[in-house]
Motif scaffolding. Structure first.
Motif, PDB file in Angstrom:
ATOM      1  N   ARG A 228       0.813  -1.210   0.000  1.00 51.19           N
ATOM      2  CA  ARG A 228       0.000   0.000   0.000  1.00 51.19           C
ATOM      3  C   ARG A 228       0.849   1.264   0.000  1.00 51.19           C
ATOM      4  O   ARG A 228       0.309   2.363   0.052  1.00 51.19           O
ATOM      5  CB  ARG A 228      -0.917   0.009   1.226  1.00 51.19           C
ATOM      6  N   GLU A 229       2.190   1.078   0.014  1.00 48.54           N
ATOM      7  CA  GLU A 229       3.117   2.222   0.103  1.00 48.54           C
ATOM      8  C   GLU A 229       2.737   3.176   1.226  1.00 48.54           C
ATOM      9  O   GLU A 229       2.688   4.394   1.056  1.00 48.54           O
ATOM     10  CB  GLU A 229       3.209   2.967  -1.235  1.00 48.54           C
ATOM     11  N   LEU A 230       2.469   2.589   2.387  1.00 52.88           N
ATOM     12  CA  LEU A 230       2.090   3.380   3.559  1.00 52.88           C
ATOM     13  C   LEU A 230       3.339   3.905   4.263  1.00 52.88           C
ATOM     14  O   LEU A 230       4.381   3.253   4.251  1.00 52.88           O
ATOM     15  CB  LEU A 230       1.299   2.501   4.539  1.00 52.88           C
ATOM     16  N   PRO A 231       3.225   5.072   4.912  1.00 52.28           N
ATOM     17  CA  PRO A 231       4.373   5.572   5.677  1.00 52.28           C
ATOM     18  C   PRO A 231       4.495   4.925   7.050  1.00 52.28           C
ATOM     19  O   PRO A 231       5.485   5.138   7.749  1.00 52.28           O
ATOM     20  CB  PRO A 231       4.077   7.066   5.816  1.00 52.28           C
ATOM     21  N   GLY A 232       3.487   4.116   7.429  1.00 51.76           N
ATOM     22  CA  GLY A 232       3.536   3.469   8.731  1.00 51.76           C
ATOM     23  C   GLY A 232       2.238   2.738   9.006  1.00 51.76           C
ATOM     24  O   GLY A 232       1.346   2.707   8.142  1.00 51.76           O
ATOM     25  N   LEU A 233       2.127   2.151  10.187  1.00 51.55           N
ATOM     26  CA  LEU A 233       0.962   1.335  10.538  1.00 51.55           C
ATOM     27  C   LEU A 233       0.516   1.612  11.971  1.00 51.55           C
ATOM     28  O   LEU A 233       1.333   1.940  12.828  1.00 51.55           O
ATOM     29  CB  LEU A 233       1.319  -0.160  10.451  1.00 51.55           C
TER      30      LEU A 233
ATOM     31  N   SER B 170       7.542  10.870  13.422  1.00 55.92           N
ATOM     32  CA  SER B 170       6.666   9.878  12.811  1.00 55.92           C
ATOM     33  C   SER B 170       5.847  10.499  11.682  1.00 55.92           C
ATOM     34  O   SER B 170       5.129  11.470  11.907  1.00 55.92           O
ATOM     35  CB  SER B 170       5.711   9.301  13.853  1.00 55.92           C
ATOM     36  N   PRO B 171       5.944   9.952  10.456  1.00 61.32           N
ATOM     37  CA  PRO B 171       5.166  10.491   9.336  1.00 61.32           C
ATOM     38  C   PRO B 171       3.724   9.989   9.330  1.00 61.32           C
ATOM     39  O   PRO B 171       3.031  10.117   8.321  1.00 61.32           O
ATOM     40  CB  PRO B 171       5.923   9.976   8.112  1.00 61.32           C
ATOM     41  N   ILE B 172       3.275   9.445  10.454  1.00 64.39           N
ATOM     42  CA  ILE B 172       1.901   8.966  10.564  1.00 64.39           C
ATOM     43  C   ILE B 172       1.479   9.106  12.026  1.00 64.39           C
ATOM     44  O   ILE B 172       2.245   8.780  12.934  1.00 64.39           O
ATOM     45  CB  ILE B 172       1.798   7.507  10.061  1.00 64.39           C
TER      46      ILE B 172
ATOM     47  N   GLY C 241     -13.492   6.079  19.123  1.00 68.39           N
ATOM     48  CA  GLY C 241     -12.245   5.326  19.007  1.00 68.39           C
ATOM     49  C   GLY C 241     -11.439   5.732  17.783  1.00 68.39           C
ATOM     50  O   GLY C 241     -11.519   6.877  17.321  1.00 68.39           O
ATOM     51  N   LEU C 242     -10.701   4.777  17.234  1.00 61.78           N
ATOM     52  CA  LEU C 242      -9.777   5.055  16.122  1.00 61.78           C
ATOM     53  C   LEU C 242     -10.541   5.442  14.850  1.00 61.78           C
ATOM     54  O   LEU C 242     -11.314   4.653  14.314  1.00 61.78           O
ATOM     55  CB  LEU C 242      -8.940   3.796  15.852  1.00 61.78           C
ATOM     56  N   LEU C 243     -10.329   6.671  14.375  1.00 56.68           N
ATOM     57  CA  LEU C 243     -10.987   7.125  13.142  1.00 56.68           C
ATOM     58  C   LEU C 243     -10.134   6.840  11.909  1.00 56.68           C
ATOM     59  O   LEU C 243     -10.647   6.713  10.808  1.00 56.68           O
ATOM     60  CB  LEU C 243     -11.253   8.635  13.201  1.00 56.68           C
ATOM     61  N   GLY C 244      -8.818   6.785  12.084  1.00 55.39           N
ATOM     62  CA  GLY C 244      -7.904   6.573  10.963  1.00 55.39           C
ATOM     63  C   GLY C 244      -6.581   7.245  11.279  1.00 55.39           C
ATOM     64  O   GLY C 244      -6.229   7.403  12.445  1.00 55.39           O
ATOM     65  N   VAL C 245      -5.867   7.638  10.220  1.00 59.10           N
ATOM     66  CA  VAL C 245      -4.545   8.248  10.422  1.00 59.10           C
ATOM     67  C   VAL C 245      -4.440   9.545   9.630  1.00 59.10           C
ATOM     68  O   VAL C 245      -5.229   9.802   8.712  1.00 59.10           O
ATOM     69  CB  VAL C 245      -3.412   7.302   9.973  1.00 59.10           C
ATOM     70  N   ILE C 246      -3.464  10.345  10.001  1.00 59.33           N
ATOM     71  CA  ILE C 246      -3.029  11.453   9.137  1.00 59.33           C
ATOM     72  C   ILE C 246      -1.599  11.141   8.729  1.00 59.33           C
ATOM     73  O   ILE C 246      -0.767  10.807   9.580  1.00 59.33           O
ATOM     74  CB  ILE C 246      -3.091  12.804   9.862  1.00 59.33           C
ATOM     75  N   THR C 247      -1.335  11.218   7.429  1.00 63.03           N
ATOM     76  CA  THR C 247       0.027  10.972   6.966  1.00 63.03           C
ATOM     77  C   THR C 247       0.728  12.309   6.726  1.00 63.03           C
ATOM     78  O   THR C 247       0.097  13.336   6.460  1.00 63.03           O
ATOM     79  CB  THR C 247       0.054  10.169   5.654  1.00 63.03           C
ATOM     80  N   LEU C 248       2.047  12.250   6.797  1.00 54.80           N
ATOM     81  CA  LEU C 248       2.854  13.440   6.524  1.00 54.80           C
ATOM     82  C   LEU C 248       2.552  13.993   5.138  1.00 54.80           C
ATOM     83  O   LEU C 248       2.450  15.212   4.951  1.00 54.80           O
ATOM     84  CB  LEU C 248       4.344  13.084   6.624  1.00 54.80           C
ATOM     85  N   ALA C 249       2.400  13.097   4.150  1.00 52.03           N
ATOM     86  CA  ALA C 249       2.164  13.546   2.770  1.00 52.03           C
ATOM     87  C   ALA C 249       0.878  14.380   2.696  1.00 52.03           C
ATOM     88  O   ALA C 249       0.848  15.448   2.076  1.00 52.03           O
ATOM     89  CB  ALA C 249       2.090  12.342   1.829  1.00 52.03           C
ATOM     90  N   THR C 250      -0.177  13.912   3.341  1.00 50.45           N
ATOM     91  CA  THR C 250      -1.447  14.643   3.348  1.00 50.45           C
ATOM     92  C   THR C 250      -1.282  16.006   4.019  1.00 50.45           C
ATOM     93  O   THR C 250      -1.748  17.033   3.518  1.00 50.45           O
ATOM     94  CB  THR C 250      -2.512  13.837   4.128  1.00 50.45           C
ATOM     95  N   LEU C 251      -0.599  16.004   5.156  1.00 49.28           N
ATOM     96  CA  LEU C 251      -0.402  17.263   5.882  1.00 49.28           C
ATOM     97  C   LEU C 251       0.441  18.247   5.071  1.00 49.28           C
ATOM     98  O   LEU C 251       0.108  19.437   4.980  1.00 49.28           O
ATOM     99  CB  LEU C 251       0.282  16.982   7.228  1.00 49.28           C
ATOM    100  N   MET C 252       1.532  17.734   4.453  1.00 47.50           N
ATOM    101  CA  MET C 252       2.435  18.627   3.713  1.00 47.50           C
ATOM    102  C   MET C 252       1.719  19.307   2.556  1.00 47.50           C
ATOM    103  O   MET C 252       1.947  20.484   2.273  1.00 47.50           O
ATOM    104  CB  MET C 252       3.646  17.845   3.178  1.00 47.50           C
TER     105      MET C 252
END
Lengths: 147, 147
Positions: B29-34, B120-122, B131-142
Motif C-alpha cells: 500500500r506504500e504506507l508511511p507506517g501502521l 513519525s510520518p503517521i 475510538g480510532l478514526l484513521g490516520v493522518i500521513t505526513l504527505a497529506t499534511l504537507m
C-alpha cells in the motif's frame, strides 16, 4: 542485490535553498525526505520528511506541542509561512545528525539496518568517486524485501 | 482546518498479526507506517515504516549495522524471512514509545508538532467516544500546509 540497484534520482536541496521551497518539493513529489548538499554537491544532511516539516515548527512548540492548541485554526493552517526567507541551512539544528549514507555496493540488509537505526525512510547513495548517485527510499526497499 | 478533515482510513494490524504480513501491507500500500491495535481495536502503537522494517532486522545488526556487510548478497536479499511466524507483538520493543495520537479537533500545527517531535510520518486520530478514526500521513499534511 546491491544499493546501486535500488537508486532513485531525486532533486537535492542546497544549504542556501529557501526552506519553504524544500517543504514544497517534498509535498509536490510526495517524497519521504530530502538530501541537502553543499555548494560542491556533497551531501551534508539527509532529512526525513518529519525533519523537513520541523523546519517550520516554532521552537517553543517543538518543546511543548500542547502550546499549539491555543492557536486559532486560521493561524495554525498557515504556520509554514513563518519560515519567511529562511534557508534550509538556517533551519537545521546546531548539532546535525549523522548523514545517512550507504555505499553503492552495500547489501540490502545494510541499507535496512541503517534505515532502522536512524529511523530515516531515505538514505543517500554516495560513490567514492562519482559522489551522490541518488537515494534509496523505504518504499523501494520494502517492495524488494517483501517480494 | 482540524485533524478530522485530514483523516485517511487505513487497515490497522493487530498485536497477534504475523509481522511479515505487516511488512507486506506496508509495502503493497506504500504506507508511511501502521497502527497496531489490541483485540478491542484500541491503538497500542503507531509504527513508522522504518520501525516496521526494524521488526525484521536481527538485534545484533541493529546494534552494529556494519556486521551486515559480511553477509552474502543472496542472504541479505531475504533477511525478512527470518521473521518466520513471529507476531507484531513479539517483535515490538520491550519499552514501547508513546503512542502518537491526536484528537479529531487538533489543529494542523498540533499535528505537525507531534510528527516533528516523534519523527513519525503517521499519527492516529482517536475520538474519545468513537475510538480510532484513521490516520493522518505526513504527505497529506504537507500538501495542505504548503498550498
Amino acid at each position: 542485490m546491491r544499493a546501486h540497484d535500488l537508486v532513485t534520482a531525486v532533486p537535492a536541496v542546497r544549504l542556501d535553498s529557501p526552506a519553504i521551497e524544500a517543504a514544497r518539493l517534498l509535498a509536490s513529489r510526495e517524497l519521504p525526505g530530502l538530501v541537502v548538499v553543499d555548494d560542491r554537491g556533497v551531501p551534508v544532511a539527509v532529512l526525513d520528511g518529519t525533519q523537513v516539516l520541523r523546519l517550520g515548527v516554532p521552537a517553543y512548540i517543538q518543546d511543548d506541542p500542547t502550546l499549539a492548541h491555543v492557536l486559532d485554526e486560521a493561524h495554525a493552517d498557515v504556520f509554514l509561512r513563518e519560515l519567511g526567507d529562511r534557508t534550509v541551512g538556517q533551519c537545521l539544528p546546531d548539532e546535525p545528525d549523522e548523514v545517512d549514507v550507504v555505499s553503492p555496493t552495500a547489501n540490502l540488509l545494510e541499507v535496512a539496518a541503517l534505515m532502522a537505526r536512524s529511523r530515516s525512510p531515505i538514505v543517500a547513495v554516495v560513490d567514492p568517486v562519482q559522489g551522490l548517485l541518488g537515494v534509496i527510499t523505504l518504499a523501494t526497499l520494502m517492495v524488494r524485501v517483501t517480494a
